[in-house]
Design a protein around this motif. Structure first.
Motif, mmCIF file in Angstrom:
data_model
loop_
_atom_site.group_PDB
_atom_site.id
_atom_site.type_symbol
_atom_site.label_atom_id
_atom_site.label_comp_id
_atom_site.label_asym_id
_atom_site.label_seq_id
_atom_site.Cartn_x
_atom_site.Cartn_y
_atom_site.Cartn_z
ATOM 1 N N ASN A 44 0.825 -1.224 0.000
ATOM 2 C CA ASN A 44 0.000 0.000 0.000
ATOM 3 C C ASN A 44 0.860 1.277 0.000
ATOM 4 O O ASN A 44 0.346 2.367 0.170
ATOM 5 C CB ASN A 44 -0.970 0.010 1.186
ATOM 6 C CG ASN A 44 -0.247 -0.169 2.507
ATOM 7 O OD1 ASN A 44 0.973 -0.320 2.524
ATOM 8 N ND2 ASN A 44 -0.986 -0.145 3.598
ATOM 9 N N MET A 45 2.178 1.117 -0.189
ATOM 10 C CA MET A 45 3.069 2.281 -0.246
ATOM 11 C C MET A 45 3.720 2.349 -1.619
ATOM 12 O O MET A 45 4.055 1.310 -2.192
ATOM 13 C CB MET A 45 4.186 2.091 0.790
ATOM 14 C CG MET A 45 4.235 3.190 1.823
ATOM 15 S SD MET A 45 5.804 3.152 2.634
ATOM 16 C CE MET A 45 5.657 1.790 3.731
ATOM 17 N N SER A 46 3.921 3.553 -2.123
ATOM 18 C CA SER A 46 4.546 3.664 -3.448
ATOM 19 C C SER A 46 5.961 3.075 -3.385
ATOM 20 O O SER A 46 6.580 3.039 -2.308
ATOM 21 C CB SER A 46 4.627 5.126 -3.874
ATOM 22 O OG SER A 46 5.615 5.778 -3.115
ATOM 23 N N TYR A 47 6.474 2.657 -4.521
ATOM 24 C CA TYR A 47 7.789 2.023 -4.501
ATOM 25 C C TYR A 47 8.860 3.024 -4.066
ATOM 26 O O TYR A 47 9.786 2.675 -3.335
ATOM 27 C CB TYR A 47 8.123 1.398 -5.866
ATOM 28 C CG TYR A 47 9.367 0.549 -5.814
ATOM 29 C CD1 TYR A 47 9.495 -0.461 -4.858
ATOM 30 C CD2 TYR A 47 10.433 0.767 -6.672
ATOM 31 C CE1 TYR A 47 10.634 -1.229 -4.771
ATOM 32 C CE2 TYR A 47 11.588 -0.002 -6.595
ATOM 33 C CZ TYR A 47 11.679 -0.992 -5.636
ATOM 34 O OH TYR A 47 12.824 -1.756 -5.534
ATOM 35 N N GLU A 48 8.706 4.281 -4.452
ATOM 36 C CA GLU A 48 9.674 5.323 -4.041
ATOM 37 C C GLU A 48 9.701 5.434 -2.510
ATOM 38 O O GLU A 48 10.762 5.536 -1.894
ATOM 39 C CB GLU A 48 9.316 6.696 -4.625
ATOM 40 C CG GLU A 48 9.530 6.845 -6.112
ATOM 41 C CD GLU A 48 8.563 5.989 -6.923
ATOM 42 O OE1 GLU A 48 7.375 5.862 -6.498
ATOM 43 O OE2 GLU A 48 8.975 5.418 -7.945
ATOM 44 N N SER A 54 15.000 -2.427 -7.304
ATOM 45 C CA SER A 54 14.866 -3.684 -8.034
ATOM 46 C C SER A 54 14.210 -3.390 -9.383
ATOM 47 O O SER A 54 13.271 -2.605 -9.453
ATOM 48 C CB SER A 54 13.983 -4.639 -7.222
ATOM 49 O OG SER A 54 13.685 -5.799 -7.942
ATOM 50 N N ASP A 55 14.707 -4.008 -10.451
ATOM 51 C CA ASP A 55 14.080 -3.799 -11.765
ATOM 52 C C ASP A 55 12.657 -4.320 -11.757
ATOM 53 O O ASP A 55 11.761 -3.751 -12.343
ATOM 54 C CB ASP A 55 14.867 -4.550 -12.856
ATOM 55 C CG ASP A 55 16.266 -3.990 -12.999
ATOM 56 O OD1 ASP A 55 16.440 -2.798 -12.677
ATOM 57 O OD2 ASP A 55 17.168 -4.733 -13.408
ATOM 58 N N GLU A 56 12.481 -5.448 -11.065
ATOM 59 C CA GLU A 56 11.137 -6.031 -11.000
ATOM 60 C C GLU A 56 10.554 -5.763 -9.625
ATOM 61 O O GLU A 56 11.178 -6.086 -8.613
ATOM 62 C CB GLU A 56 11.210 -7.551 -11.207
ATOM 63 C CG GLU A 56 11.639 -7.946 -12.590
ATOM 64 C CD GLU A 56 12.441 -9.222 -12.606
ATOM 65 O OE1 GLU A 56 13.235 -9.440 -11.666
ATOM 66 O OE2 GLU A 56 12.287 -9.988 -13.555
ATOM 67 N N GLN A 57 9.389 -5.164 -9.588
ATOM 68 C CA GLN A 57 8.772 -4.924 -8.278
ATOM 69 C C GLN A 57 7.755 -5.997 -7.915
ATOM 70 O O GLN A 57 7.259 -6.081 -6.800
ATOM 71 C CB GLN A 57 8.132 -3.543 -8.266
ATOM 72 C CG GLN A 57 9.204 -2.477 -8.218
ATOM 73 C CD GLN A 57 8.803 -1.232 -8.940
ATOM 74 O OE1 GLN A 57 7.649 -0.860 -8.959
ATOM 75 N NE2 GLN A 57 9.765 -0.572 -9.547
#
Ligand code: SAH
Length: 504
Positions: free
Chosen positions: A89-93, A124-127
């Motif tokens: 529920n948190m943005s990747y940034e 990570s390239d893949e989230q």
């Protein structure tokens, strides 16, 4: 005698302040820290306290007054039940910045360490779909969302999925999981539905009954798939039935194993795994190296990030080609083999014999001849005699489990005094503690956090320690170092990753 139920308070309209290191967010009420899962900094919520500990409280958000603008919509329908991806529920940034902060907090708070060499975390390239291994659990007590978990008595309670956090006997019956690439979901659903259709019993941990126990799926960057089915009863016909089904439904599976585990515990390392179809391993590749991964072999679970992690270690080491390098806690020797071409001799130490068998094999298939591997507890293996026999290390790479390094190992390191130590860790708290113990002899030159596990709070961290000037010839006695100052005070209880998802 009836037990009195503790009544805990309800805190109203509390703002969530921080994302905590154990995947729970942090609020502060009346000077007390309250850990709350599945909320994000900036949310304003009513918190029902569910547990009281000496120095903190644990609570549950029962009503939202304001949603933080840091929130994002979780991708997964099982979010907030399944413990696999607590930060969805948190943005990747934001996830990245809280991981970075975790490193800063631990280094400053626990280690009182200089962090001027800190670099920004490598994303990570893949989230999603980044894991190459998942272990699913069959259970006859799946969690029902509809009735807040009362056993309905009517519905079939059999399910296959991941554990709810903190509940060893309950699982979330997964319809979809974003952690592992195809065909993981398809295999899990097909095997579950087949077993439901056949009315095979699903295992119950509490009473130790039921036939279907675990399903382990391993995928690889080369596109290969390994399936391991764990049965709890030795019912030959049914076992053959399940395995035949998998073979027919997924004919391209590269490796299919099964094992009968009639013990109370889930450990299968001590049991005989039987190969039903295909090869006894799948192939991984990294740079131009190949690795054979057997059913029990350790391999970093995020293969692409593992490559980045090893590159960081290699860059930090800046090998000239004539070094003797020790790779401590080497697992299946992936790092040892990865760096071998850049050094004179690479020595791996690890206490699981089968991992060392894999390490040898991996040197062999890659034509690497300058590696040596030793089985043993590093705390007992690393001593004067070992240095004498194998040469003192110029560089040490160490990658211990979450608990960090044993003090004896630290003591041996400051005795051998390699020029550089590269400390790879999945737990910055114990890493900071260990580095603080070496602070008289080593200074931190570089710190590189790496995100191996998006959607979780876990962070990997690589530190380059360089020997302080003059230490080589100082005739140092280990009693001189900070190790004598109550090292136990640095020991922190560390949380094990939840679920049956293992990080290392
Ligand atoms: N460097 C490896 C991963 C290491 S995981 C890689 O990147 O693939 C940590 C390893 O330490 C595990 O394989 C575990 O079995 C081993 N280990 C843990 N405690 C140990 C000890 N006291 N002595 C030797 N090996 C240990």
């Amino acid at each position: 005698m009836a037990r009195t139920r503790k009544i805990f308070p309800l805190f109203e309209q509390v703002e969530i302040l921080d994302a905590g290191s154990e995947g729970k967010a942090i609020a502060r009420v009346d000077n007390q820290v309250v850990f709350v899962p599945f909320v994000v900094p900036g949310d304003v919520v009513d918190i029902k306290v569910v547990r009281k500990k000496k120095s903190f409280l644990e609570g549950k958000a029962v009503k939202f007054h304001r949603y933080s603008d840091r929130r994002v919509e979780p991708k997964c329908e099982h979010f907030a039940l399944c413990g696999g991806c607590k930060w969805q529920n948190m943005s990747y940034e934001d996830q990245l910045s809280y991981k970075q902060k975790q490193v800063v907090d631990n280094f400053e708070r626990i280690g009182k360490l200089d962090i001027t060499g800190l670099r920004s975390i490598l994303p990570s390239d893949e989230q999603y779909f980044y894991r190459n291994k998942l272990e699913f659990t069959f259970s006859d007590r799946k969690w029902l969302v509809s009735n807040e978990n009362m056993d309905s008595g009517e519905e079939n309670m059999n399910g296959l999925g991941l554990h709810l956090p903190g509940m060893f006997d309950r699982i979330v019956d997964l319809n979809n999981c974003y952690l592992q690439p195809d065909p993981s979901n398809e295999i899990r659903l097909a095997v579950r539905d087949f077993c439901l259709e056949k009315n095979y019993t699903f295992y119950n941990t509490k009473i130790h009954e039921g036939f279907m126990r675990n399903l382990i799926i391993r995928t690889s960057s080369t596109g290969e798939v390994m399936i391991i089915v764990v049965f709890a009863e030795d019912l030959k016909d049914q076992i053959a039935d399940v395995l035949t089904f998998i073979t027919k439904r997924f004919p391209t599976t590269n490796s299919l194993f099964f094992v009968v585990n009639t013990k109370w515990n889930d450990v299968i390392n001590d049991l005989e795994l039987k190969l039903y179809k295909g090869n006894p391993y799948i192939n991984e590749s990294m740079d131009d190296l190949k690795f054979k991964v057997g059913p029990l072999s350790f391999y970093q679970t995020n293969s692409r990030q593992a490559e980045k992690l090893y590159q960081v270690a290699q860059d930090f080491a800046d090998f000239k080609g004539d070094e003797v390098v020790y790779d401590l806690y080497c697992g299946t020797g992936t790092i040892t083999n990865y760096i071998a071409a850049s050094v004179k001799k690479a020595i791996g130490i690890e206490y699981i014999p089968s991992a060392i068998d894999d390490a040898h094999e991996n040197s062999h298939i890659n034509g690497i001849e300058n590696t040596r591997f030793f089985v043993g507890d590093i705390a007992h293996t690393l001593d004067e005699a070992f240095f004498e026999a194998n040469g003192k290390p110029d560089v040490v790479i160490t990658d211990p489990p979450r608990a960090g390094m044993h003090q004896k190992v630290i003591r041996q390191l400051v005795t051998a005094l390699p020029e550089k130590i590269i400390y790879v860790s999945c737990n910055p708290a114990t890493q900071a503690r260990d580095i603080a113990l070496m602070a008289d002899h080593y200074k931190i030159e570089k710190i590189q956090p790496v995100d191996m596990f998006p959607q979780t709070h876990h962070v990997e961290n690589v530190v380059l320690l360089v020997r302080k000037d003059g230490r080589e010839d100082c005739g140092l006695k280990t009693e001189d170092c900070r190790l004598k100052t109550d090292p136990d005070s640095y020991r922190e209880k560390t949380e094990e990753p939840n679920l049956n998802i293992s990080l290392k």
